[in-house]
Motif scaffolding. Structure first.
Motif, PDB file in Angstrom:
ATOM      1  N   ALA A 183       0.723  -1.078  -0.004  1.00  0.00           N
ATOM      2  CA  ALA A 183       0.023  -0.067  -0.166  1.00  0.00           C
ATOM      3  C   ALA A 183       0.720   1.169   0.044  1.00  0.00           C
ATOM      4  N   ASN A 184       2.027   1.296   0.910  1.00  0.00           N
ATOM      5  CA  ASN A 184       2.921   2.485   0.884  1.00  0.00           C
ATOM      6  C   ASN A 184       3.606   2.381  -0.413  1.00  0.00           C
ATOM      7  N   GLU A 185       3.734   1.521  -1.126  1.00  0.00           N
ATOM      8  CA  GLU A 185       4.619   1.674  -2.201  1.00  0.00           C
ATOM      9  C   GLU A 185       3.639   2.016  -3.447  1.00  0.00           C
ATOM     10  N   TRP A 186       2.688   1.813  -3.569  1.00  0.00           N
ATOM     11  CA  TRP A 186       1.751   2.090  -4.741  1.00  0.00           C
ATOM     12  C   TRP A 186       0.896   3.365  -4.528  1.00  0.00           C
ATOM     13  N   LEU A 187       0.598   3.711  -3.283  1.00  0.00           N
ATOM     14  CA  LEU A 187      -0.382   4.690  -2.879  1.00  0.00           C
ATOM     15  C   LEU A 187       0.841   6.111  -2.788  1.00  0.00           C
ATOM     16  N   PRO A 188       0.004   7.202  -3.192  1.00  0.00           N
ATOM     17  CA  PRO A 188      -1.152   7.607  -3.456  1.00  0.00           C
ATOM     18  C   PRO A 188      -1.402   7.071  -4.947  1.00  0.00           C
ATOM     19  N   VAL A 189      -2.708   7.040  -5.438  1.00  0.00           N
ATOM     20  CA  VAL A 189      -3.017   7.112  -6.794  1.00  0.00           C
ATOM     21  C   VAL A 189      -2.481   8.204  -7.503  1.00  0.00           C
ATOM     22  N   ASP A 190      -1.564   7.860  -8.372  1.00  0.00           N
ATOM     23  CA  ASP A 190      -1.120   9.041  -9.105  1.00  0.00           C
ATOM     24  C   ASP A 190      -2.083   9.756 -10.138  1.00  0.00           C
TER      25      ASP A 190
ATOM     26  N   PHE B 239     -10.866   8.274   5.193  1.00  0.00           N
ATOM     27  CA  PHE B 239     -10.594   6.713   5.444  1.00  0.00           C
ATOM     28  C   PHE B 239      -8.892   6.342   5.302  1.00  0.00           C
ATOM     29  N   THR B 240      -8.065   7.154   4.544  1.00  0.00           N
ATOM     30  CA  THR B 240      -6.912   6.964   4.452  1.00  0.00           C
ATOM     31  C   THR B 240      -6.029   7.303   5.763  1.00  0.00           C
ATOM     32  N   ARG B 241      -6.548   8.572   6.406  1.00  0.00           N
ATOM     33  CA  ARG B 241      -5.967   8.967   7.537  1.00  0.00           C
ATOM     34  C   ARG B 241      -6.379   7.864   8.780  1.00  0.00           C
ATOM     35  N   ALA B 242      -7.744   7.421   9.005  1.00  0.00           N
ATOM     36  CA  ALA B 242      -7.934   6.422   9.863  1.00  0.00           C
ATOM     37  C   ALA B 242      -7.347   5.177   9.611  1.00  0.00           C
ATOM     38  N   MET B 243      -7.027   4.760   8.294  1.00  0.00           N
ATOM     39  CA  MET B 243      -6.141   3.516   8.227  1.00  0.00           C
ATOM     40  C   MET B 243      -4.820   3.722   8.632  1.00  0.00           C
ATOM     41  N   ARG B 244      -4.322   4.912   8.254  1.00  0.00           N
ATOM     42  CA  ARG B 244      -2.926   5.400   8.669  1.00  0.00           C
ATOM     43  C   ARG B 244      -2.840   5.221  10.304  1.00  0.00           C
ATOM     44  N   ASP B 245      -3.792   5.539  11.074  1.00  0.00           N
ATOM     45  CA  ASP B 245      -3.768   5.713  12.458  1.00  0.00           C
ATOM     46  C   ASP B 245      -4.108   4.152  13.060  1.00  0.00           C
ATOM     47  N   THR B 246      -4.669   3.304  12.251  1.00  0.00           N
ATOM     48  CA  THR B 246      -4.894   1.967  12.672  1.00  0.00           C
ATOM     49  C   THR B 246      -3.745   1.061  12.099  1.00  0.00           C
ATOM     50  N   GLU B 247      -2.531   1.647  11.575  1.00  0.00           N
ATOM     51  CA  GLU B 247      -1.343   0.950  10.819  1.00  0.00           C
ATOM     52  C   GLU B 247      -1.724   0.101   9.697  1.00  0.00           C
ATOM     53  N   HIS B 248      -2.515   0.411   8.883  1.00  0.00           N
ATOM     54  CA  HIS B 248      -2.811  -0.258   7.568  1.00  0.00           C
ATOM     55  C   HIS B 248      -1.962   0.290   6.466  1.00  0.00           C
ATOM     56  N   LEU B 249      -1.574   1.646   6.697  1.00  0.00           N
ATOM     57  CA  LEU B 249      -0.621   2.059   5.560  1.00  0.00           C
ATOM     58  C   LEU B 249      -0.230   3.287   6.332  1.00  0.00           C
ATOM     59  N   ALA B 250       0.663   3.991   5.652  1.00  0.00           N
ATOM     60  CA  ALA B 250       1.422   5.296   6.211  1.00  0.00           C
ATOM     61  C   ALA B 250       1.420   6.438   5.503  1.00  0.00           C
ATOM     62  N   LEU B 251       0.340   6.895   4.877  1.00  0.00           N
ATOM     63  CA  LEU B 251       0.041   8.031   4.685  1.00  0.00           C
ATOM     64  C   LEU B 251      -1.379   8.705   4.604  1.00  0.00           C
ATOM     65  N   ALA B 252      -1.647   9.978   4.279  1.00  0.00           N
ATOM     66  CA  ALA B 252      -2.942  10.493   4.471  1.00  0.00           C
ATOM     67  C   ALA B 252      -3.777  10.784   3.426  1.00  0.00           C
TER      68      ALA B 252
END
Length: 872
Positions: free
Chosen positions: A533-540, A559-572
């Motif tokens: 997720a961290n390598e592909w995202l964000p959608v270009d 959702f992206t921020r909430a997923m960041r804060d629950t450690e599913h990815l590392a971007l906003a």
């Protein structure tokens, strides 16, 4: 030699099969090349697609194919936004299970999309109604709940008393349910919410960094979040008429500078003070009930007639305890906004002015234009909302509104009511928490359990997924999950006692708020592989309709921020670049009896203003209507199968992107499609007639003569088309390909078997470049042309050519020539010509000599490489 016509019905399936067998479009998560993620908003499987649906997929496909050719590891996936009410409607109307209806539609639409040759990674395909997908969505819900981002609270909702379901604001039309037609009620229901307001400030601030989004979308998001800086002002209630135990009324305002223009207070029908008063006043209770029937949307409030009920309460002005104002319950004030109470300043707000005029309340102007006369300035029918100076405001007179704001804030902060300041600065947001509860079957079950002893507890992850039962009935309105004999009965995971599942399902906006992250590793047991997720995202590059500019994009950002804060990815931020495409529109047609007619049900004759339509079935005259977005309801759709059968997919792709800028609507016409098909055949003829002379020839730029002309034209087009695709300027890129074909026609048509190697090499290179420029737009034609000239491998797998900088520099420039300030023609001259050479050349032009009529010019002004102006 005669050339056979290009036959897309034979060629297109063949090349699609070749791409599939080579697995060309399947992205690898372990590829070392730089990544590029292009995504179109995924479709709802409503039945069959029409040609309008394919425009944004074609745009994304052009970008994907171009970026692959430029050496990127491209992710270009496809899925289905598959939950929602239409499936339940179909279940009720057609006696078919929503799952069966949905997956049948997906199968049909998948086949339709595949005929367009889209370079999609079908290996990552999923539908949001797949158990595998909503299982992971339930995992996210539990994670968000444990992180404190999910809450359950009582909220006012639009309730359809016939369908027994909550309706979104958009589903309330003129106060009635969109499906049942029943008069909508406002009810207080316990609902599940995502706490999007926790990120309100960040969501607002981060918009500044989304510089690859359209400005209008960022503005729409900013306005929806609605950050404002104002004051919370406490107004003391006069004891007479106030409910027992109540002593103040809190109001949030962004314009405390206008306090001296206040003439009334207004509170929502559900304000605690209104409820207390209504309990003792049947007339007020009836008025409050009437307010609740309007609906909760801002649009409904805006269009409804403004009504108020004088409660008999009064408040004391914070700067003058002898000055009291009446308190109304008003139908345009909502409890969800601010404090559920406002003060009305009629001179500065049109809504307040209309209300004051209706109920005979005073109107005191407090801001006037700086050059107006305070003694005569009045407000009667139109509020004054611009900047100016303060008047009729005691110690604020003469200040600007901004200065007055500061003075009021200073003074109110120093005053107190009950040991608290009368006024305090506050930042407020229009944004409200996202209610995700829906009383329907066809949605993702909310993984929560209600236990009398333990309260509401999440389903343990080991017990997920909570699957929808298949054995449900749609024989009557309401949520089938509520009346299922066994599904909702379960043991509490904490104490083991009898408990009840949550029967609400999630808003379908949830399904589309994280699908882009799931595409990065859809096979994972967890919602994401964080590394992928961290390598592909964000959608270009994200592509979709402007209608999703607010809610879908805002919820995805949350959702992206909430997923960041629950450690599913590392971007906003989920989407780096955003493009909102225009629609494909078509004429509408109506029969004599008012029925909508499809394009294939009418025969058109004449042209311009003399065009007429005849209903084919009965020969009766039909009416030609306006251009409208393609829709099933108005039958103005064109089937992809009709186009691919007649012209091929490439023709449709070419026409949809050539006719207008991609952000604007494009009108689908048979003439336009026919013209695009003629160009397809023209490219094929040019390539196939040249093929016998260039097969096996090494491509090389020409040295002089016709060879150099061809090389220059090809390299200039190559540079420009690449730049245009990078900017998503597809129509400009297509225009350049048209020009290149024109430029190559003469030098390539003159090519013979006796041509020298340099000429053949230049011709081969020019043809190679042409094929690669065509490939992102018309990939099947490109492959057929590539095979015809003996190209190795597949165009779809080959690199984008590199242009030669020396061949794209023009040695000549065209200067506009003005005579006495009016353009009369152009001068073509060497780029490095000095001023005297330009002056000599311009005076030799026929139109200049004619204008001068033998006289010497008074002056010749040369702006180097820009313009020449002659003063006669």
């Amino acid at each position: 030699m005669a050339t056979e016509r290009y036959n897309p019905r034979v060629a297109e399936p063949r090349w699609q099969k070749a791409w599939d067998e080579a697995k060309l479009f399947e992205a690898s998560n372990d590829d070392g090349r730089p990544k590029y993620y292009v995504l179109e908003m995924f479709p709802y499987p409503s039945g069959r697609i029409h040609i309008g649906h394919t425009r944004n997929y074609t745009m994304g496909d052009v970008v994907a194919r171009y970026k692959r050719a430029k050496g990127y590891n491209v992710l270009h996936p496809m899925g289905w936004d598959a939950f929602g009410m239409p499936a339940e409607n179909a279940a009720m109307q057609n006696k078919v299970h929503p799952k069966e209806w949905t997956y049948q539609n997906i199968a049909v639409m998948r086949d339709q999309l595949k005929t367009f040759g889209l370079s999609l990674d079908w290996s990552r395909e999923f539908a949001t109604c797949d158990v595998d997908y909503y299982h992971r969505q339930q995992m996210l819900f539990v994670d968000f709940f444990e992180k404190g981002l999910v809450t359950r609270k009582t909220s006012k909702v639009n309730w359809d008393p016939v369908d027994h379901t909550v309706l979104a604001n958009e589903q309330v039309i003129d106060g009635r349910g969109w499906r049942s037609g029943a008069e909508v009620e406002q009810r207080e229901l316990a609902q599940w919410f995502f706490k999007i307001t926790d990120y309100a400030q960040d969501l607002s601030d981060a918009l500044d960094g989304l510089d690859q989004w359209p400005d209008k979308v960022r503005l729409m998001q900013r306005n929806w979040i609605g950050r404002s800086e104002g004051m919370l002002v406490r107004w003391a209630l006069a004891p007479e008429g106030a409910p027992e135990g109540e002593s103040e009324l809190e109001v949030y305002t962004t314009r405390p500078d206008t306090l001296f223009g206040a003439s009334f207070m207004a509170i929502a029908a559900d304000h605690p003070l209104a409820k207390k008063l209504a309990a003792q006043n049947p007339a007020l209770a009836a008025f409050c009930e009437e307010c609740r029937r309007i609906g909760t949307s801002a649009a409904a409030l805006e269009t409804a007639e403004k009504k108020g009920f004088d409660t008999g309460m009064r408040v004391r002005h914070p700067f003058d305890p002898e000055w009291t104002l009446p308190v109304y319950v008003a139908n345009f004030v909502l409890m969800d906004y601010g404090t559920g109470a406002i003060f009305g300043c009629p001179s500065g707000d049109q809504r307040d002015l209309d209300f004051a005029n209706k109920y005979g309340l005073p109107v005191t102007p407090v801001v006037m234009p700086a050059d107006a006369d305070a003694a005569t300035f009045q407000i009667t029918e139109e509020a004054y909302t611009d900047d100016g100076v303060m008047i009729n405001s005691r110690f604020l007179d003469g200040l600007t509104p901004k200065e007055a704001f500061e003075e009021v804030a200073k003074r109110l902060s120093a005053e107190t009511i009950g040991n608290r300041p009368v006024g305090e600065r506050k930042v407020n947001f229009r944004l409200r928490d996202w209610g995700v509860s829906r009383q329907r079957y066809w949605g993702c079950p909310i993984p929560m359990i209600h236990c009398e002893a333990c309260g509401v507890v999440p389903v343990p992850k080991a017990d997920l997924p909570v699957k929808l039962p298949d054995d449900i009935e749609f024989d009557r309105p309401g949520n089938p999950l509520d009346r299922h004999p066994s599904w909702k009965h379960v043991n509490c995971p904490n104490c083991g006692a009898d408990a009840r599942r949550e029967t609400d399902t999630m808003d379908t906006f949830v399904d589309s708020s994280w699908y882009f992250a799931r595409f990065t590793a859809p096979w994972e047991n967890d919602p994401t592989d964080p590394k992928a997720a961290n390598e592909w995202l964000p959608v270009d590059q994200y592509i979709g309709g402007i209608e999703h500019a607010i809610l879908h994009l805002l919820y995805s950002r949350f959702f992206t921020r909430a997923m960041r804060d629950t450690e599913h990815l590392a971007l906003a931020e989920p989407f780096k670049g955003l493009f909102t495409q225009g629609m494909v529109v078509h004429e509408t047609y109506r029969a004599a009896d008012g029925r909508w007619l499809a394009p294939n049900e009418v025969e058109l004759t004449g042209s311009g203003g003399a065009r007429k339509a005849i209903e084919i079935a009965n020969g009766e005259p039909a009416t030609i209507g306006s251009l409208e977005k393609m829709s099933k309801s108005k039958k103005n759709t064109v089937s992809p199968e009709d186009i691919t059968h007649s012209f091929g997919a490439d023709t449709a792709r070419w026409f949809m992107l050539s006719d207008s800028p991609p952000e604007r609507d494009v009108e689908w016409t048979d003439d336009g499609a026919t013209g695009a098909h003629r160009f397809v055949q023209r490219v094929w003829r040019l390539v196939s007639e040249t093929a016998e002379h260039v097969r096996g020839v090494t491509p090389k730029a020409g040295g002089d003569g016709a060879a150099l002309v061809a090389s220059k034209a090809a390299h200039k087009a190559l540079k420009a088309v690449g730049e245009d695709i990078e900017k998503l300027a597809f129509n400009r890129a297509i225009a350049r390909v048209h020009q290149l074909v024109n430029d190559l026609q003469e030098p390539l048509s003159a090519l013979g078997s006796d041509a020298d190697e340099a000429t053949k090499g230049a011709a081969r290179e020019a043809i190679d470049i042409l094929i690669h420029l065509v490939a992102p737009f018309m990939p099947h034609l490109a492959e057929e042309c590539w095979a015809e000239i003996g190209g190795e491998g597949l165009v779809a797998a080959s690199a984008w050519p590199a242009f030669d900088p020396a061949l794209v520099v023009d040695n000549e420039i065209v200067l506009p020539v003005q005579i006495n300030g009016k353009k009369r023609g152009d001068l073509t001259i060497a780029r490095d010509a000095d001023q005297s050479a330009v002056e000599d050349a311009v005076l030799q032009l026929d139109f200049v000599q004619k204008a001068l009529n033998g006289s010497e010019p008074r002056k010749v002004i040369v702006v180097p490489q820009r313009i020449v102006n002659i003063v006669a």
